[in-house]
Design an enzyme around this catalytic site. Sequence first.
Site, PDB file in Angstrom:
ATOM      1  N   PHE A 236       0.860  -1.188   0.000  1.00  0.00           N
ATOM      2  CA  PHE A 236       0.000   0.000   0.000  1.00  0.00           C
ATOM      3  C   PHE A 236       0.900   1.244   0.000  1.00  0.00           C
ATOM      4  CE2 PHE A 236      -1.882  -3.340   2.824  1.00  0.00           C
ATOM      5  CZ  PHE A 236      -2.584  -3.952   1.809  1.00  0.00           C
ATOM      6  N   ASP A 238       2.382   4.362   0.529  1.00  0.00           N
ATOM      7  CA  ASP A 238       2.140   5.535   1.376  1.00  0.00           C
ATOM      8  C   ASP A 238       3.453   6.280   1.614  1.00  0.00           C
ATOM      9  OD1 ASP A 238       3.541   3.917   3.110  1.00  0.00           O
ATOM     10  OD2 ASP A 238       2.079   4.015   4.742  1.00  0.00           O
ATOM     11  N   ASP A 312       3.337  -5.754   3.815  1.00  0.00           N
ATOM     12  CA  ASP A 312       3.032  -4.371   4.183  1.00  0.00           C
ATOM     13  C   ASP A 312       2.541  -4.293   5.623  1.00  0.00           C
ATOM     14  OD1 ASP A 312       1.180  -1.905   4.454  1.00  0.00           O
ATOM     15  OD2 ASP A 312       2.209  -1.514   2.565  1.00  0.00           O
TER      16      ASP A 312
END
Length: 339
Positions: A236, A238, A312
Site C-alpha cells: 500500500f 504511502d 506491508d
Amino acid sequence: MEKPLLPRESGQFVAQRSQDVFIRDAGVEKAAEMLYNLRHSDALTASGWKMANPLAPAPTSDQALNWVFVVDTLNFCFWPDNEAQQCQVTYKGTAYTGFMTLCAAITRAMEEGVPITDPKYFSQMSVEELGQVLRSDNETVMPMVQKRHQVLTEGGRVLLEHGGSFRSFISQAGNDAQKMVELIVEKIPSYRDEATYGGKRISFNKRAQILVADFWAVMEARGEGYIINMDWLTMFADYRVPQALVYLGVLQYSDALMETLKNGELLPSGDRREVEIRGCSVWSVELIKERLHKLVQERDKKVCNINSAIIDFYLWPFAKQHHKEMAHIPIHHTRCIYY
C-alpha cells in the site's frame, strides 16, 4: 479513454524508468532473509493486523466491517505542518498520533454513543459533527477535515445505494480481491488513486487495496477468510513504508531527492518524484515477495503463502517501532486524499 495500468504493472513501469529512486538487489535479498526468519511468526499473518491495531473493534462485532470502511475512507494525510505539533487523541490512558489518532477518535466516538459506523449517519453528518469526532487533545487539528467530510459522506451515500453496509456493498464482488478493488474504485471516486507517468496512466489505489486487505483480515479472524486473488494486491504505497524500505537498503534515493526531502519541500500529488517513490516501493515489495517465496521453496520445500499485503502489514508497524533509528531518513510529504 484507456484504462490505467494496474498497481503491480504501474510499479514495474515506474521502476524501469525511475530517475531519482532506485531498487537495490542486495537490499531486496536482505529484506527477504529477514522475512524468511519471521515466516512462522504471527507478525506475518492476517491476524497480525489485529495485533498491530488494538483500537479496532473485535472482528466478530457487527460494527467491525463498517469501522474498517470509515477508517480506511479517512486514512490519509496525518502529518502536521510542524513535526513538533502533532494532532493527538488520548484513549483509555494512551496518547495516539498519526494514523492511530484516527482509529482512537472513531473508537472513542462509538463509546460516546455517536453512530459513526452507521452509513445512515455518516452519509449526512455535518463538517462540525465530524470535527467533533476527530477532535484533538491539543490545538493541532487533524488536517483536511473538509476533505475528510466530503469523502466520508460520499462513501456513506454509496453504501446506502448498495444495501446499507460495507458487507452488502463488497459482497457484489463475490470473494475475489481483484474484483473488490475494481468495485471500490469504480463506485467511490475518492478511492481512485491514479497519476500520469512517462506518458502512461498508472494507478496505485492504495486505500482501495488496504480496504480489501482489512476486510480480509477481519473475515480471516472470524474464520470466514476464504477470499481468492489476495496475491493480486500490492503493498500500500504511502509515506511510511518507503522510509522503512530505504532504511533496509531496498530503496535508494538520489542525492537531489534526498536533499529536497530533507529541506521539507512538499511534493505535489502526481509529481514525478512522488510517483517514483510510490512506484518503486510497490515493485520492490513484489521483488521481496518473489525472493521470499524462492527461499521457502528452496530451503523448506514448501509453497509460501505470504503475500504483499502481509509484507506491508509487517513493514508499517516496523517503521513505527524503529522511527528513532530511521529519523535520519526523511519521509516525503504530499497533501492528498490517497494516502
